[in-house]
Design a protein around this motif. Structure first.
Motif, PDB file in Angstrom:
ATOM      1  N   TYR A 127       0.864  -1.176   0.000  1.00  0.00           N
ATOM      2  CA  TYR A 127       0.000   0.000   0.000  1.00  0.00           C
ATOM      3  C   TYR A 127       0.898   1.222   0.000  1.00  0.00           C
ATOM      4  O   TYR A 127       1.660   1.433   0.935  1.00  0.00           O
ATOM      5  CB  TYR A 127      -0.916   0.012   1.220  1.00  0.00           C
ATOM      6  N   SER A 128       0.828   2.000  -1.080  1.00  0.00           N
ATOM      7  CA  SER A 128       1.705   3.161  -1.245  1.00  0.00           C
ATOM      8  C   SER A 128       3.149   2.694  -1.188  1.00  0.00           C
ATOM      9  O   SER A 128       3.608   1.972  -2.067  1.00  0.00           O
ATOM     10  CB  SER A 128       1.385   4.215  -0.184  1.00  0.00           C
ATOM     11  N   ASN A 129       3.857   3.006  -0.120  1.00  0.00           N
ATOM     12  CA  ASN A 129       5.269   2.638  -0.025  1.00  0.00           C
ATOM     13  C   ASN A 129       5.527   1.626   1.085  1.00  0.00           C
ATOM     14  O   ASN A 129       6.596   1.596   1.677  1.00  0.00           O
ATOM     15  CB  ASN A 129       6.131   3.885   0.194  1.00  0.00           C
ATOM     16  N   SER A 130       4.522   0.809   1.403  1.00  0.00           N
ATOM     17  CA  SER A 130       4.689  -0.153   2.488  1.00  0.00           C
ATOM     18  C   SER A 130       4.230  -1.547   2.065  1.00  0.00           C
ATOM     19  O   SER A 130       3.493  -1.709   1.094  1.00  0.00           O
ATOM     20  CB  SER A 130       3.904   0.292   3.723  1.00  0.00           C
ATOM     21  N   VAL A 131       4.683  -2.538   2.807  1.00  0.00           N
ATOM     22  CA  VAL A 131       4.323  -3.932   2.554  1.00  0.00           C
ATOM     23  C   VAL A 131       4.144  -4.619   3.898  1.00  0.00           C
ATOM     24  O   VAL A 131       4.825  -4.292   4.878  1.00  0.00           O
ATOM     25  CB  VAL A 131       5.410  -4.646   1.721  1.00  0.00           C
ATOM     26  N   THR A 132       3.226  -5.572   3.965  1.00  0.00           N
ATOM     27  CA  THR A 132       2.951  -6.277   5.214  1.00  0.00           C
ATOM     28  C   THR A 132       3.075  -7.777   5.014  1.00  0.00           C
ATOM     29  O   THR A 132       2.471  -8.341   4.093  1.00  0.00           O
ATOM     30  CB  THR A 132       1.533  -5.962   5.731  1.00  0.00           C
ATOM     31  N   ILE A 133       3.887  -8.432   5.861  1.00  0.00           N
ATOM     32  CA  ILE A 133       3.856  -9.889   5.934  1.00  0.00           C
ATOM     33  C   ILE A 133       2.542 -10.254   6.613  1.00  0.00           C
ATOM     34  O   ILE A 133       2.325  -9.953   7.783  1.00  0.00           O
ATOM     35  CB  ILE A 133       5.054 -10.439   6.716  1.00  0.00           C
ATOM     36  N   SER A 134       1.671 -10.890   5.878  1.00  0.00           N
ATOM     37  CA  SER A 134       0.283 -11.047   6.292  1.00  0.00           C
ATOM     38  C   SER A 134       0.109 -12.107   7.380  1.00  0.00           C
ATOM     39  O   SER A 134       0.799 -13.128   7.394  1.00  0.00           O
ATOM     40  CB  SER A 134      -0.566 -11.420   5.079  1.00  0.00           C
ATOM     41  N   ARG A 135      -0.862 -11.868   8.261  1.00  0.00           N
ATOM     42  CA  ARG A 135      -1.247 -12.856   9.264  1.00  0.00           C
ATOM     43  C   ARG A 135      -2.122 -13.951   8.662  1.00  0.00           C
ATOM     44  O   ARG A 135      -2.294 -15.002   9.282  1.00  0.00           O
ATOM     45  CB  ARG A 135      -2.005 -12.186  10.411  1.00  0.00           C
TER      46      ARG A 135
END
Length: 533
Positions: A127-135
């Motif tokens: 999202y925009s300039n971020s990334v999430t290792i998803s749960r």
């Protein structure tokens, strides 16, 4: 076993309004020796304004990460980001529409002031300039890693200008760690079941959000709520899919092609509890098989084999006794004997051949109800009534509605976790001579006294705490020759008769919301195999 991956790419052809990126992949370095790169083949598409290099093999049908080699491939919807001369993070205007071994990316922006630029791959859930290792991660086909991009895979690189050419090149380094689950079983009951989920809990965060710092270009980590647990779903919800029920468990040795399941996690040192969710489609029973992995340093850009022989605790049917009887409730006619009397299901009617007179060796140890009587036969080695009260009140009982086990040829779930005796002793909460009120000896008390602990926590012991607890299944009991409450109630004898009345003995009884220690009828068939450690 762990393997390290390399994902090589080329950044080519700079113009003031954009960059075209040509990306290829190299094989991983595997254990001790590096594996040679695939042969290269120039991209047939020509553009006089750009110089293009293509590295890696041309095979476009393999998975995003090949298990044996560590190859990475680009998937549909994979974008990259490059920080331009103005410090603006630019997203590529295009992305592959299918799995490819190489791809030309176009990136808007100004790229003339430097001989190197920072490149980011932020996966598909950025999202925009971020990334999430998803749960919550989903893999619908065994031995397939196409979900990495949505699960939170990400990487960075420094693109460096090629001397004498209008071209930049870089090697993308993936930053997460990767777990490769490979369950197998020789249990014939489990081989008819399917793997539906893999749930991993850690003693610290394994899910994380990373944001690109606009000034430094560094990836800055920030925690996500409940980031200490990740659930990987391993079934395809599409009706009629070959994996609608999940991945098969038909293999009796590790086989990544049969049911290999991949999870993206935050690198670091973690103690992991892995719960394999297994479903018997025929009966609808679904539950967990738990494995604990010791503290391990999980390095970035590395995948780890999590092979696991799945088996479930089996509890014999011959451990039901009247209190301190010489022989078990169905002695000589157990469920698996040549002439069985023992009902194995709660839906079966009572068998009239249960012990009914005191000359039967299966009859309970009678007491007069006027003082202390300790077991000296089948219940002699069990905890006494005082000890049970400490487990009840200070054992931090946790109901587990999902852990699977078998008894008498059938699959069940439901049981309670308690702190071990050694833990209670270390905490100063254990006494063989006094009950949990620290003054009463339940073995000599002439008026009834019981203990009732209400379960206040539904959270299972954490991965770091798991070795402090032991598990007791809800194995039910026999009354009048009929089986009751399997999977719902647990009943366990103590070594103490009730001093306040005849025909009674102290028991522990538990279910999902309560643990009780008190009076039980000596003529009931109750378990004597409780291992309280």
């Amino acid at each position: 076993m762990k393997q390290t991956m390399k994902h090589q790419s080329l950044l080519s052809g700079i113009k003031s309004l954009g960059i075209m990126l040509s990306l290829g992949l190299a094989l991983a370095s595997c254990t001790k020796d590096d594996v040679a790169q695939n042969p290269v083949k120039p991209n047939e598409e020509e553009n006089k304004n750009f110089t293009t290099f293509v590295a890696g093999g041309e095979n476009k049908t393999r998975t995003s990460m090949d298990y044996n080699s560590g190859d990475f491939y680009w998937e549909a919807g994979d974008y990259i980001y490059v920080k331009d001369d103005n410090g603006v993070l630019r997203k590529s205007t295009n992305a592959p529409d299918q799995k490819v071994a190489s791809f030309k990316y176009k990136v808007p922006g100004n790229f003339t002031a430097s001989s190197s630029y920072k490149v980011y791959y932020l996966g598909k859930n950025s999202y925009s300039n971020s990334v999430t290792i998803s749960r919550y991660q989903i893999q619908t086909v065994p031995n397939n890693t196409a979900h990495f991009g949505t699960a939170g895979d990400y990487g960075t690189a420094t693109a460096t200008k090629v001397t004498g050419k209008n071209q930049f090149e870089f090697v993308l380094e993936h930053h997460p760690a990767y777990l490769v689950f490979q369950p197998y079983t020789s249990n014939t009951i489990l081989q008819n079941c399917y793997l539906t989920m893999v749930e991993v809990s850690s003693d610290n965060d394994i899910a994380e959000t990373y944001t690109v710092n606009p000034t430094t270009g560094a990836l800055v980590a920030s925690t996500v709520p409940n980031g200490d647990k990740i659930v990987l779903t391993t079934r395809d919800p599409a009706w009629g899919s070959s994996n609608y029920n999940g991945f098969p468990l038909t293999n009796n040795s590790a086989s990544v092609t049969t049911n290999g399941a991949y999870m993206v996690i935050k690198p670091g040192t973690h103690t992991l509890r892995v719960r394999y969710w297994v479903k018997d489609v025929a009966t609808g029973t679904e539950g967990t098989i738990t494995k604990i992995y010791p503290s391990t340093a999980y390095a970035s850009n590395t995948y780890y084999d999590m092979t696991a022989q799945l088996n479930i605790r089996n509890y014999d049917g011959d451990k039901y006794y009247m209190w301190d009887a010489q022989q078990n409730y169905w002695a000589g006619h157990e469920w698996n004997s040549a002439a069985p009397w023992q009902p194995t299901l709660t839906t079966q009617p009572a068998n009239p051949n249960y012990p009914q007179i005191n000359t039967d060796s299966r009859w309970y140890h009678e007491n007069g109800g006027s003082g202390r009587l300790d077991a000296n036969r089948s219940c002699a080695t069990l905890p006494n009534a005082n000890e049970l009260s400490w487990y009840c009140m200070y054992g931090d009982p946790r109901w587990d509605k999902d852990e699977l086990w078998t008894t008498m040829g059938h699959l069940y779930k439901g049981g309670m976790w308690f702190k071990k005796k050694s833990v209670l002793q270390a905490e100063g909460n254990y006494d063989t001579e006094k009950s949990a009120d620290r003054t009463t000896d339940l073995r000599t008390l002439l008026t009834y006294k019981g203990y009732n602990k209400i379960i206040t926590s539904s959270r299972l012991p954490s991965a770091a705490e798991a070795n402090k607890y032991f598990y007791l299944p809800a194995l039910g009991q026999y009354q009048g020759g009929k089986l009751y409450d399997v999977g719902v109630h647990g009943f366990y004898w103590s070594s103490s008769a009730t001093p306040w009345r005849s025909g009674g003995a102290c028991i522990m009884n538990f279910y999902s919301t309560n643990v009780l220690v008190g009076d039980g009828f000596s003529h009931y068939g109750i378990r004597v195999d409780g291992k309280f450690e």
